[in-house]
Design a protein around this motif. Structure first.
Motif, PDB file in Angstrom:
ATOM      1  N   ASP A 174       0.813  -1.223   0.000  1.00 55.85           N
ATOM      2  CA  ASP A 174       0.000   0.000   0.000  1.00 55.85           C
ATOM      3  C   ASP A 174       0.842   1.266   0.000  1.00 55.85           C
ATOM      4  N   ILE A 175       1.989   1.221   0.661  1.00 58.49           N
ATOM      5  CA  ILE A 175       2.831   2.411   0.741  1.00 58.49           C
ATOM      6  C   ILE A 175       3.696   2.570  -0.513  1.00 58.49           C
ATOM      7  N   ARG A 176       4.024   1.455  -1.136  1.00 55.54           N
ATOM      8  CA  ARG A 176       4.890   1.522  -2.319  1.00 55.54           C
ATOM      9  C   ARG A 176       4.259   2.348  -3.436  1.00 55.54           C
ATOM     10  N   THR A 177       2.946   2.213  -3.629  1.00 53.38           N
ATOM     11  CA  THR A 177       2.275   2.918  -4.729  1.00 53.38           C
ATOM     12  C   THR A 177       2.395   4.435  -4.621  1.00 53.38           C
ATOM     13  N   PRO A 178       1.988   5.048  -3.490  1.00 45.47           N
ATOM     14  CA  PRO A 178       2.153   6.513  -3.404  1.00 45.47           C
ATOM     15  C   PRO A 178       3.617   6.953  -3.385  1.00 45.47           C
ATOM     16  N   LEU A 179       4.520   6.133  -2.848  1.00 46.21           N
ATOM     17  CA  LEU A 179       5.933   6.492  -2.852  1.00 46.21           C
ATOM     18  C   LEU A 179       6.483   6.520  -4.279  1.00 46.21           C
ATOM     19  N   THR A 180       6.098   5.524  -5.079  1.00 49.63           N
ATOM     20  CA  THR A 180       6.525   5.495  -6.483  1.00 49.63           C
ATOM     21  C   THR A 180       5.984   6.708  -7.222  1.00 49.63           C
ATOM     22  N   SER A 181       4.707   7.018  -6.933  1.00 50.96           N
ATOM     23  CA  SER A 181       4.082   8.180  -7.568  1.00 50.96           C
ATOM     24  C   SER A 181       4.801   9.461  -7.163  1.00 50.96           C
ATOM     25  N   LEU A 182       5.141   9.567  -5.870  1.00 54.14           N
ATOM     26  CA  LEU A 182       5.855  10.752  -5.388  1.00 54.14           C
ATOM     27  C   LEU A 182       7.186  10.934  -6.116  1.00 54.14           C
ATOM     28  N   ASP A 183       7.927   9.853  -6.278  1.00 52.81           N
ATOM     29  CA  ASP A 183       9.219   9.926  -6.955  1.00 52.81           C
ATOM     30  C   ASP A 183       9.056  10.440  -8.384  1.00 52.81           C
ATOM     31  N   GLY A 184       8.022   9.923  -9.069  1.00 54.53           N
ATOM     32  CA  GLY A 184       7.781  10.346 -10.444  1.00 54.53           C
ATOM     33  C   GLY A 184       7.439  11.816 -10.557  1.00 54.53           C
ATOM     34  N   TYR A 185       6.565  12.287  -9.665  1.00 49.47           N
ATOM     35  CA  TYR A 185       6.159  13.695  -9.737  1.00 49.47           C
ATOM     36  C   TYR A 185       7.266  14.637  -9.267  1.00 49.47           C
ATOM     37  N   PHE A 186       8.127  14.179  -8.342  1.00 52.93           N
ATOM     38  CA  PHE A 186       9.283  14.992  -7.957  1.00 52.93           C
ATOM     39  C   PHE A 186      10.211  15.204  -9.158  1.00 52.93           C
ATOM     40  N   GLN A 187      10.397  14.152  -9.943  1.00 53.13           N
ATOM     41  CA  GLN A 187      11.243  14.273 -11.132  1.00 53.13           C
ATOM     42  C   GLN A 187      10.626  15.235 -12.151  1.00 53.13           C
ATOM     43  N   LEU A 188       9.313  15.127 -12.347  1.00 56.69           N
ATOM     44  CA  LEU A 188       8.632  16.038 -13.275  1.00 56.69           C
ATOM     45  C   LEU A 188       8.725  17.477 -12.781  1.00 56.69           C
ATOM     46  N   LEU A 189       8.593  17.641 -11.434  1.00 54.03           N
ATOM     47  CA  LEU A 189       8.673  18.978 -10.846  1.00 54.03           C
ATOM     48  C   LEU A 189      10.054  19.596 -11.095  1.00 54.03           C
ATOM     49  N   GLN A 190      11.099  18.794 -10.948  1.00 54.35           N
ATOM     50  CA  GLN A 190      12.459  19.289 -11.143  1.00 54.35           C
ATOM     51  C   GLN A 190      12.755  19.634 -12.603  1.00 54.35           C
ATOM     52  N   GLN A 191      12.135  18.883 -13.498  1.00 56.67           N
ATOM     53  CA  GLN A 191      12.422  19.058 -14.923  1.00 56.67           C
ATOM     54  C   GLN A 191      11.591  20.161 -15.580  1.00 56.67           C
ATOM     55  N   SER A 192      10.483  20.545 -14.954  1.00 54.76           N
ATOM     56  CA  SER A 192       9.569  21.503 -15.573  1.00 54.76           C
ATOM     57  C   SER A 192      10.059  22.946 -15.406  1.00 54.76           C
ATOM     58  N   ASP A 193       9.896  23.712 -16.477  1.00 53.06           N
ATOM     59  CA  ASP A 193      10.227  25.139 -16.450  1.00 53.06           C
ATOM     60  C   ASP A 193       8.976  26.004 -16.353  1.00 53.06           C
ATOM     61  N   ALA A 252       3.314  20.116  -7.658  1.00 54.92           N
ATOM     62  CA  ALA A 252       3.441  20.335  -6.216  1.00 54.92           C
ATOM     63  C   ALA A 252       2.137  19.989  -5.496  1.00 54.92           C
ATOM     64  N   SER A 253       1.005  20.338  -6.131  1.00 51.93           N
ATOM     65  CA  SER A 253      -0.307  20.036  -5.558  1.00 51.93           C
ATOM     66  C   SER A 253      -0.532  18.517  -5.478  1.00 51.93           C
ATOM     67  N   ILE A 254      -0.141  17.812  -6.545  1.00 58.29           N
ATOM     68  CA  ILE A 254      -0.278  16.350  -6.555  1.00 58.29           C
ATOM     69  C   ILE A 254       0.606  15.723  -5.485  1.00 58.29           C
ATOM     70  N   ILE A 255       1.831  16.231  -5.352  1.00 55.80           N
ATOM     71  CA  ILE A 255       2.758  15.711  -4.345  1.00 55.80           C
ATOM     72  C   ILE A 255       2.190  15.904  -2.936  1.00 55.80           C
ATOM     73  N   ARG A 256       1.615  17.080  -2.694  1.00 53.59           N
ATOM     74  CA  ARG A 256       1.001  17.331  -1.380  1.00 53.59           C
ATOM     75  C   ARG A 256      -0.120  16.333  -1.120  1.00 53.59           C
ATOM     76  N   GLY A 257      -0.891  16.038  -2.170  1.00 54.62           N
ATOM     77  CA  GLY A 257      -1.979  15.070  -2.028  1.00 54.62           C
ATOM     78  C   GLY A 257      -1.468  13.678  -1.693  1.00 54.62           C
ATOM     79  N   ARG A 258      -0.377  13.271  -2.354  1.00 56.14           N
ATOM     80  CA  ARG A 258       0.196  11.944  -2.093  1.00 56.14           C
ATOM     81  C   ARG A 258       0.755  11.870  -0.674  1.00 56.14           C
TER      82      ARG A 258
END
Length: 302
Positions: A92-111, A120-126
């Motif tokens: 159960d915890i692996r799913t949101p953690l995997t999602s968090l990692d993905g969105y952190f990468q997108l957050l870092q790459q986005s201009d 950031a909003s999605i990450i807060r939700g996770r």
């Protein structure tokens, strides 16, 4: 003198025979006990005979063996439960953690500021999801302790129902759900804990929103001296619901485990209900799934 010597000899022989028999009984008992210790068996010490104290000792040893085996069975059961718990928690915890990692990468790459705010909003939700899951696990663990208690007092159950329902107003609106509400005007006083009651109601309504389609029905009524809250929701795949396991820990009707939850919500709600002398039951009929929770009215209506 000769007679006394003969008597003493006879007594000595008798005592010797008795002592030899008792020693054989003790040795036999020791062999049985050694066998029981070395083998995985449910045997107990058998046989009567010998001096009464030896029979008493056998009975006491058998009681110790029974208690040890009972404790051993419970320990093994707890170990299996722990393994199951760890497996479910990890999943159960692996799913949101995997999602968090993905969105952190997108957050870092986005201009784009707009995209960054979105991620950031999605990450807060996770993160909130993870916090809620850990809180459920913590609560469930506390409830498994038989010594755990909370304060009970006379309280207005109806007011808790009204307040909790209103707290979901925004979420109902976002999901385009208009619940069908049928609440009695009079309220009942029960002997309960307000925080626990709110937690029960929240878990029931959340379950309906997560696993239902679009229709939710809420009822509050009195029945034979008990105040009853009923939550009904439509279900697309009713056959997937195992009514016997609804209140079981980690149970999820959707085998794909698509929801970000531990599957402990209803188990927690039922445990809390029973600690306040209430009852909770579930049923399904046609396309509807219902959960009904009730408590005895303490001092009638107000």
């Amino acid at each position: 003198m000769v007679i006394w010597a003969i008597i003493a000899t006879i007594v000595a022989i008798g005592l010797g025979i008795t002592l030899a028999n008792d020693r054989r009984q003790v040795k036999k008992t020791c062999r049985h006990l050694a066998f029981i210790k070395e083998q995985d068996t449910n045997m107990i010490l058998q046989g009567e005979g010998g001096f009464p104290e030896l029979n008493t000792l056998k009975d006491e040893i058998n009681e110790v063996l029974k208690q040890f085996r009972k404790t051993n069975r419970q320990t093994k059961k707890n170990e299996e439960l722990l393994k199951e718990t760890i497996t479910n928690i990890s999943h159960d915890i692996r799913t949101p953690l995997t999602s968090l990692d993905g969105y952190f990468q997108l957050l870092q790459q986005s201009d784009s500021a707009e995209e960054r705010e979105k991620y950031a909003s999605i990450i807060r939700g996770r993160i909130d999801d993870l916090g809620n899951m850990l809180e459920e696990l913590f609560t469930y663990t506390k409830l498994q302790n038989e010594q755990y208690e909370f304060a009970l007092e006379n309280m207005d159950f109806g007011k808790c129902v009204y307040d909790t329902t209103f707290s979901f107003y925004e979420e109902f609106t976002l999901r385009n759900i208009e619940p069908k509400v049928d609440y009695m005007e009079d309220n009942c006083i029960i002997n309960g804990n307000r925080e626990a009651i709110i937690r029960i109601l929240q878990n029931i309504i959340k379950n309906a929103m997560e696993h239902g389609e679009k229709e939710i029905g809420l009822r509050l009524f009195e029945d034979h001296g008990r105040v009853v809250f009923e939550c009904r929701n439509d279900v697309k795949n009713m056959a997937e619901i195992d009514i016997e396991k609804v209140f079981t820990r980690f149970y999820k009707a959707d085998s794909a485990r698509t929801h970000s939850s531990t599957g402990l919500g209803l188990a927690i709600a039922k445990n809390l209900t029973e600690k306040m002398n209430g009852s909770m039951e579930a049923e399904k009929s046609d396309h509807y799934f219902k959960i009904r929770v009730s408590f005895p009215c303490d001092e009638g209506r107000i």
